[in-house]
Structure formats: structure tokens, C-alpha cells
Design a protein around this motif. Structure first.
Motif, PDB file in Angstrom:
ATOM      1  N   ILE A 107       0.798  -1.179   0.123  1.00 18.38           N
ATOM      2  CA  ILE A 107      -0.098   0.034   0.199  1.00 18.38           C
ATOM      3  C   ILE A 107       1.081   1.288  -0.006  1.00 18.38           C
ATOM      4  O   ILE A 107       1.714   1.297   0.948  1.00 18.38           O
ATOM      5  CB  ILE A 107      -1.032   0.025   1.205  1.00 18.38           C
ATOM      6  CG1 ILE A 107      -1.672  -1.254   1.293  1.00 18.38           C
ATOM      7  CG2 ILE A 107      -1.725   1.267   1.118  1.00 18.38           C
ATOM      8  CD1 ILE A 107      -3.009  -1.433   0.060  1.00 18.38           C
ATOM      9  N   VAL A 108       0.733   2.188  -0.865  1.00 15.93           N
ATOM     10  CA  VAL A 108       1.396   3.232  -1.278  1.00 15.93           C
ATOM     11  C   VAL A 108       0.701   4.481  -0.952  1.00 15.93           C
ATOM     12  O   VAL A 108      -0.498   4.646  -1.349  1.00 15.93           O
ATOM     13  CB  VAL A 108       2.099   3.323  -2.576  1.00 15.93           C
ATOM     14  CG1 VAL A 108       3.013   4.709  -2.639  1.00 15.93           C
ATOM     15  CG2 VAL A 108       2.899   2.162  -2.965  1.00 15.93           C
ATOM     16  N   SER A 109       1.004   5.449   0.022  1.00 18.37           N
ATOM     17  CA  SER A 109       0.160   6.681   0.458  1.00 18.37           C
ATOM     18  C   SER A 109       0.773   8.001  -0.189  1.00 18.37           C
ATOM     19  O   SER A 109       0.182   8.958   0.022  1.00 18.37           O
ATOM     20  CB  SER A 109       0.008   6.920   1.691  1.00 18.37           C
ATOM     21  OG  SER A 109      -0.952   6.004   2.509  1.00 18.37           O
ATOM     22  N   GLY A 110       2.223   8.059  -0.732  1.00 21.68           N
ATOM     23  CA  GLY A 110       2.782   8.955  -1.224  1.00 21.68           C
ATOM     24  C   GLY A 110       2.130   9.665  -2.348  1.00 21.68           C
ATOM     25  O   GLY A 110       1.384   9.000  -3.156  1.00 21.68           O
ATOM     26  N   ILE A 111       2.138  10.961  -2.374  1.00 23.78           N
ATOM     27  CA  ILE A 111       1.373  11.576  -3.518  1.00 23.78           C
ATOM     28  C   ILE A 111       2.035  11.292  -4.933  1.00 23.78           C
ATOM     29  O   ILE A 111       3.082  11.179  -5.055  1.00 23.78           O
ATOM     30  CB  ILE A 111       1.487  13.253  -3.134  1.00 23.78           C
ATOM     31  CG1 ILE A 111       0.367  13.989  -3.917  1.00 23.78           C
ATOM     32  CG2 ILE A 111       2.679  13.709  -3.521  1.00 23.78           C
ATOM     33  CD1 ILE A 111      -0.033  15.307  -3.419  1.00 23.78           C
ATOM     34  N   ASP A 112       0.989  11.289  -5.845  1.00 20.96           N
ATOM     35  CA  ASP A 112       1.455  10.865  -7.263  1.00 20.96           C
ATOM     36  C   ASP A 112       0.615  11.263  -8.206  1.00 20.96           C
ATOM     37  O   ASP A 112      -0.528  10.715  -8.290  1.00 20.96           O
ATOM     38  CB  ASP A 112       1.480   9.426  -7.308  1.00 20.96           C
ATOM     39  CG  ASP A 112       2.090   8.980  -8.666  1.00 20.96           C
ATOM     40  OD1 ASP A 112       2.848   9.450  -9.380  1.00 20.96           O
ATOM     41  OD2 ASP A 112       1.415   8.032  -9.140  1.00 20.96           O
TER      42      ASP A 112
END
Length: 246
Positions: A107-112
Motif C-alpha cells: 500500500i502506497v500513500s505518497g502523493i503521485d
């Protein structure tokens, strides 16, 4: 959980990713399959598939690679906001059944580029709160029937996915990996992740973070098996140290 040793498949159509000098085949099923089968043949458990807007869809690539391998486990990077939890829980459980329990999830929460795929949730505190709800709800959907949930960011009513994930040897659903070094990120891991991923860092710093996360797990009232830990390391291989640093 026994230790996992995973490789990395770039999942991008552009050559030169992280110094790779390969110039042909990027983004093709042939090239990605060759990498997956090579990892499988040399004893690696699977590989992380990187995610990012403007790159091939991670879940689609993972499905194709699972169909072309035997033991290879795709560690599928996904973003809350790009996926709704019930939609993702159903898709991942289906692939997990078809592959006989080979799905892993990062699970990736960094902005993109959130606006590019319609995500308006860009404030860090809100993103991490949403991620915590996402993990909580996906886990419930994988293990319960007739789930009703009313959160700040997600809600479902009387939701039952079919099939549920492939269960074997005490494993009831795909392992949930999560990374992040901020206080908000660590609280999400302590409460809802199965594995906290670190970047390659000095061992003393890793030890401090593990101790802090274990303490946080008690503070947030963790309801799952103890949090486990992993390192995400990029190796640059050249003939000399000087070349590698350059």
C-alpha cells in the motif's frame, strides 16, 4: 511469517530506470516475464512491481506475470484513492485464488499526480487517515461476510466479496506491506499493516524505528499478529566502487 526475499520489476515503459542500461523491451510482457522467471529460477520468492501514474497498471501486470509463472509472488503496489477498498479487495482475492495464494500487496500513500486519476485527497494527514481505513476495510472484506462500515473516507453496506482469498497453512489473506517514515505513517503501520517496509538505512536507525513501532502498536491497540519488518534496497552493481557511486 517466514522471511521473504523479493526482487524488483520496474514496471515502466521508459528505459534507464534507476541506472538500468537495458534499452529494449521495457513495458513488454516478454521482458517482464523474463525478469519474473529469472527471479523464480534463482530462488527469489517474487518481486515488487512499482506503481506510478503514467506507468503500466500494476495490478494488470501482476495478473499477467502470475499466469506465466509457477511460484512467483507479485508484490503489487497500489494506492488508496486510485482504488476503492471493496473493488480492490475483490480483485486481489480473485487473483489470489487463481494463483493459489501468491498475491502480496504494498500500500502506497505518497502523493503521485492525484488529479490525473481524479483523487482530490492530497493533504498528508487525510491521506494517511484514508490509508488506515483502506487497510482496515480490505482486511475485513477478506475475512468477513456482510460487512457494513461507515468511515470518514469509505463506506460499504452488507458487503460480501466472492471469492475470499486463498487460505492455506494459517494464511487467510495476502500480506499487507506499508512504508513511510512520518509519525502519521508509522501509526498506520502499527495499527493495520502486516509488514513495515524501510528503505536501506544504518542499522542503528532501523533498530530505533522497530522499537518505536512496537511501542506504537501497543499504544494504538493493534488487533492483528505482531508487526513484521522489511528492507527495500536498491543495489547498483558495477565493476568498481567508483563506477557504482557515479
Amino acid at each position: 511469517m517466514s522471511p521473504q526475499f523479493l526482487w524488483y520489476i520496474p514496471n515502466t515503459v521508459q528505459p534507464g530506470h534507476r541506472g538500468d542500461d537495458t534499452t529494449a523491451g521495457w513495458g513488454s510482457i516478454e521482458y517482464s516475464t523474463e525478469l519474473a522467471r529469472t527471479a523464480e529460477d534463482h530462488g527469489w520468492g517474487g518481486a515488487l512491481l512499482g506503481t506510478g501514474w503514467g506507468r503500466p497498471d500494476t495490478f494488470t501486470v501482476a495478473t499477467a506475470l502470475a499466469a506465466r509463472t509457477t511460484t512467483f509472488k507479485p508484490l503489487i503496489a497500489v494506492r488508496p484513492g486510485y482504488w476503492q477498498p471493496a473493488h480492490f479487495a475483490s480483485a486481489a482475492a480473485t487473483l489470489d485464488q487463481l494463483s493459489r495464494g501468491r498475491v502480496l500487496v504494498n500500500i502506497v500513500s505518497g502523493i503521485d499526480s492525484p488529479a490525473a486519476y481524479g483523487d482530490s485527497n492530497v493533504e498528508p494527514a487525510a491521506r494517511y487517515a484514508r490509508t488506515r481505513e483502506f487497510l482496515h476495510l480490505v482486511r475485513r472484506l477478506w475475512t468477513e461476510e456482510n460487512v457494513t462500515f461507515e468511515g470518514e473516507h469509505f463506506r460499504v453496506t452488507d458487503s460480501t466479496i466472492s471469492p475470499h482469498p486463498y487460505a492455506s497453512d494459517g494464511r487467510v489473506h495476502p500480506t499487507l506491506y506499508f512504508g513511510g517514515a512520518s509519525e502519521a505513517a508509522e501509526r498506520v503501520s502499527a495499527a493495520e499493516a502486516d509488514v513495515q517496509l524501510f528503505w536501506g538505512e544504518p542499522l542503528e536507525g532501523i533498530a530505533e524505528r522497530i522499537a518505536r513501532l512496537r511501542e506504537l502498536s501497543e499504544q494504538v491497540g493493534r488487533r492483528h499478529a505482531p508487526l513484521e519488518f522489511g528492507l527495500r534496497i536498491t543495489t547498483v552493481v558495477r565493476d568498481t566502487t567508483e563506477e557504482a557511486w557515479r
